[in-house]
Motif scaffolding. Structure first.
Motif, PDB file in Angstrom:
ATOM      1  N   GLY A  14       0.673  -1.151  -0.036  1.00  0.00           N
ATOM      2  CA  GLY A  14      -0.037   0.013  -0.158  1.00  0.00           C
ATOM      3  C   GLY A  14       0.703   1.377  -0.103  1.00  0.00           C
ATOM      4  N   LEU A  15       2.084   1.052  -0.019  1.00  0.00           N
ATOM      5  CA  LEU A  15       2.896   2.310   0.053  1.00  0.00           C
ATOM      6  C   LEU A  15       3.460   2.521  -1.357  1.00  0.00           C
ATOM      7  N   LYS A  16       3.378   3.803  -1.855  1.00  0.00           N
ATOM      8  CA  LYS A  16       3.818   3.780  -3.190  1.00  0.00           C
ATOM      9  C   LYS A  16       5.397   4.602  -3.117  1.00  0.00           C
ATOM     10  N   VAL A  17       6.578   3.761  -3.626  1.00  0.00           N
ATOM     11  CA  VAL A  17       7.772   4.083  -3.917  1.00  0.00           C
ATOM     12  C   VAL A  17       8.101   4.770  -5.333  1.00  0.00           C
ATOM     13  N   ALA A  18       9.108   5.372  -5.395  1.00  0.00           N
ATOM     14  CA  ALA A  18       9.344   5.771  -6.727  1.00  0.00           C
ATOM     15  C   ALA A  18      11.049   5.931  -6.794  1.00  0.00           C
ATOM     16  N   VAL A  19      11.591   5.251  -8.147  1.00  0.00           N
ATOM     17  CA  VAL A  19      12.976   5.246  -8.125  1.00  0.00           C
ATOM     18  C   VAL A  19      13.197   6.061  -9.465  1.00  0.00           C
ATOM     19  N   PRO A  20      14.031   6.966  -9.675  1.00  0.00           N
ATOM     20  CA  PRO A  20      14.536   7.643 -11.005  1.00  0.00           C
ATOM     21  C   PRO A  20      14.857   6.520 -12.029  1.00  0.00           C
ATOM     22  N   LEU A  21      14.491   6.711 -13.094  1.00  0.00           N
ATOM     23  CA  LEU A  21      14.755   5.685 -14.288  1.00  0.00           C
ATOM     24  C   LEU A  21      16.132   5.639 -14.499  1.00  0.00           C
ATOM     25  N   LYS A  22      16.931   6.963 -14.141  1.00  0.00           N
ATOM     26  CA  LYS A  22      18.477   6.743 -14.625  1.00  0.00           C
ATOM     27  C   LYS A  22      18.902   5.830 -13.531  1.00  0.00           C
ATOM     28  N   GLU A  23      18.718   5.764 -12.238  1.00  0.00           N
ATOM     29  CA  GLU A  23      19.290   5.142 -11.302  1.00  0.00           C
ATOM     30  C   GLU A  23      18.745   3.583 -11.051  1.00  0.00           C
ATOM     31  N   LEU A  24      17.811   3.295 -12.224  1.00  0.00           N
ATOM     32  CA  LEU A  24      17.193   1.875 -12.089  1.00  0.00           C
ATOM     33  C   LEU A  24      18.202   0.781 -12.997  1.00  0.00           C
ATOM     34  N   GLY A  25      18.281  -0.141 -12.344  1.00  0.00           N
ATOM     35  CA  GLY A  25      19.126  -1.487 -12.757  1.00  0.00           C
ATOM     36  C   GLY A  25      18.620  -2.465 -13.594  1.00  0.00           C
ATOM     37  N   GLY A  26      17.108  -2.379 -13.456  1.00  0.00           N
ATOM     38  CA  GLY A  26      16.499  -3.170 -14.260  1.00  0.00           C
ATOM     39  C   GLY A  26      15.266  -3.838 -13.576  1.00  0.00           C
ATOM     40  N   ILE A  27      14.190  -4.533 -14.018  1.00  0.00           N
ATOM     41  CA  ILE A  27      13.258  -5.348 -13.649  1.00  0.00           C
ATOM     42  C   ILE A  27      12.992  -6.598 -13.838  1.00  0.00           C
ATOM     43  N   HIS A  28      13.048  -7.511 -12.738  1.00  0.00           N
ATOM     44  CA  HIS A  28      12.936  -8.994 -13.132  1.00  0.00           C
ATOM     45  C   HIS A  28      11.549  -9.423 -12.264  1.00  0.00           C
ATOM     46  N   GLN A  29      11.102 -10.365 -12.783  1.00  0.00           N
ATOM     47  CA  GLN A  29      10.048 -11.294 -12.269  1.00  0.00           C
ATOM     48  C   GLN A  29      10.563 -12.106 -10.982  1.00  0.00           C
ATOM     49  N   MET A  30       9.672 -12.112  -9.978  1.00  0.00           N
ATOM     50  CA  MET A  30      10.108 -12.806  -8.916  1.00  0.00           C
ATOM     51  C   MET A  30      10.437 -14.422  -9.143  1.00  0.00           C
ATOM     52  N   GLY A  31      11.738 -14.742  -8.672  1.00  0.00           N
ATOM     53  CA  GLY A  31      12.027 -16.114  -8.917  1.00  0.00           C
ATOM     54  C   GLY A  31      12.238 -16.765  -7.710  1.00  0.00           C
ATOM     55  N   LYS A  32      12.628 -18.029  -7.757  1.00  0.00           N
ATOM     56  CA  LYS A  32      13.055 -19.025  -6.671  1.00  0.00           C
ATOM     57  C   LYS A  32      14.088 -18.271  -5.803  1.00  0.00           C
ATOM     58  N   ILE A  33      13.984 -18.052  -4.588  1.00  0.00           N
ATOM     59  CA  ILE A  33      14.717 -17.477  -3.516  1.00  0.00           C
ATOM     60  C   ILE A  33      15.358 -18.347  -2.371  1.00  0.00           C
ATOM     61  N   SER A  34      16.754 -18.111  -2.269  1.00  0.00           N
ATOM     62  CA  SER A  34      17.264 -19.127  -1.358  1.00  0.00           C
ATOM     63  C   SER A  34      17.664 -18.284   0.128  1.00  0.00           C
ATOM     64  N   SER A  35      17.010 -18.468   0.951  1.00  0.00           N
ATOM     65  CA  SER A  35      17.353 -17.848   2.042  1.00  0.00           C
ATOM     66  C   SER A  35      18.787 -18.190   2.772  1.00  0.00           C
TER      67      SER A  35
END
Length: 271
Positions: free
Chosen positions: A137-158
């Protein structure tokens, strides 16, 4: 529907508190700086206008007059210095050479060691684009020039021995991505079992060229922002990770470099 409205109200109060605290911090710093400048000018004016008084030249009945004259000269000198300083500042803001416009010559002050001005980031100059996303519910913004990419969530190893907000490592091709439970990192005081159960992370937002990625639930959109659209964080404070608040959207704008530094040191927002 009632739960959604309540959640939105909580987020609005949270962001309003951030904005109020940053404004109060700026006001306190500016007031202290102005007070210090006034004390320095008054001290210089009193010293420069105080006459040399000897025991033989001043009689007891003239001490009050000498004191009054000294205070009057000090006040006059102080007013004159303020007038010159104000005129100098106005001319400098207009990019007009001070030496060509001031009728009264200003005595050169001893040069202080110059400190290199901080380099403005690209998005601090003119219009810039930012990606908006949603976390609990919290909106967050990142400048596009500081964005390294967007990935779909995959398998995560804790991993054992990591902070609570460290969700784990996700493999994307040959890259190991350190994923951050963004809700836990940004809102540790609101992060409980109920909130954790409701989270539905779908994407990972990469921060610059680092291996850090912020988990998010929804990608909202990209918007073009003007400099005036943001309440910039100009002075030091408790939240170096926050570049400012986007007023129209009531949204936090992330300072990517500062956030990467905190993550590298294993610190969250409470630091």
């Amino acid at each position: 529907m009632s739960n959604l409205i309540a959640s939105q109200k909580v987020m609005q109060h949270y962001l309003a508190a951030l904005l109020t605290e940053e404004e109060q911090t700026e006001q306190v710093v500016l007031a202290e700086q102005k007070k210090q400048q006034l004390n320095e000018l008054l001290s210089q004016a009193v010293v420069s206008t105080s006459p040399a008084v000897t025991k033989t030249s001043v009689q007891p009945d003239t001490k009050a007059q000498v004191k009054a004259d000294t205070e009057a000269k000090a006040l006059a000198a102080l007013k004159e210095r303020f007038a010159v300083a104000e005129k100098t500042q106005q001319l400098q803001q207009r990019d007009v050479p001070v030496a060509e416009r001031l009728a009264t010559p200003v005595k050169a002050e001893p040069q202080q060691p110059q400190v290199a001005a901080p380099v403005l980031k690209d998005y601090r100059q003119g219009k810039f684009q930012a990606l908006f996303f949603d976390v609990a519910g919290l909106k967050v913004a990142v400048p596009l020039k500081e964005l390294g990419g967007i990935h779909q969530m995959g398998k995560i190893s804790s991993l054992i021995g990591k902070p609570e907000w460290f969700k784990g490592v996700m493999l994307y091709r040959e890259q190991k991505i350190n994923t951050v439970d963004t809700a836990c990192w940004v809102m540790p005081e609101k992060y409980d079992a109920m909130l954790q159960e409701k989270l539905n992370y779908q994407y990972v937002i990469m921060l610059g060229n680092s291996d850090w990625g912020l988990c998010c639930e929804t990608l909202i959109n990209t918007y073009v922002l003007e400099q005036d659209d943001v309440k910039w964080r100009e002075v030091g404070g408790k939240r170096p990770w926050m570049a400012g608040l986007i007023k129209k959207h009531m949204c936090v704008l992330v300072d990517v470099d500062a956030m990467i530094d905190l993550l590298n040191r294993g610190l969250d927002i409470s630091a």
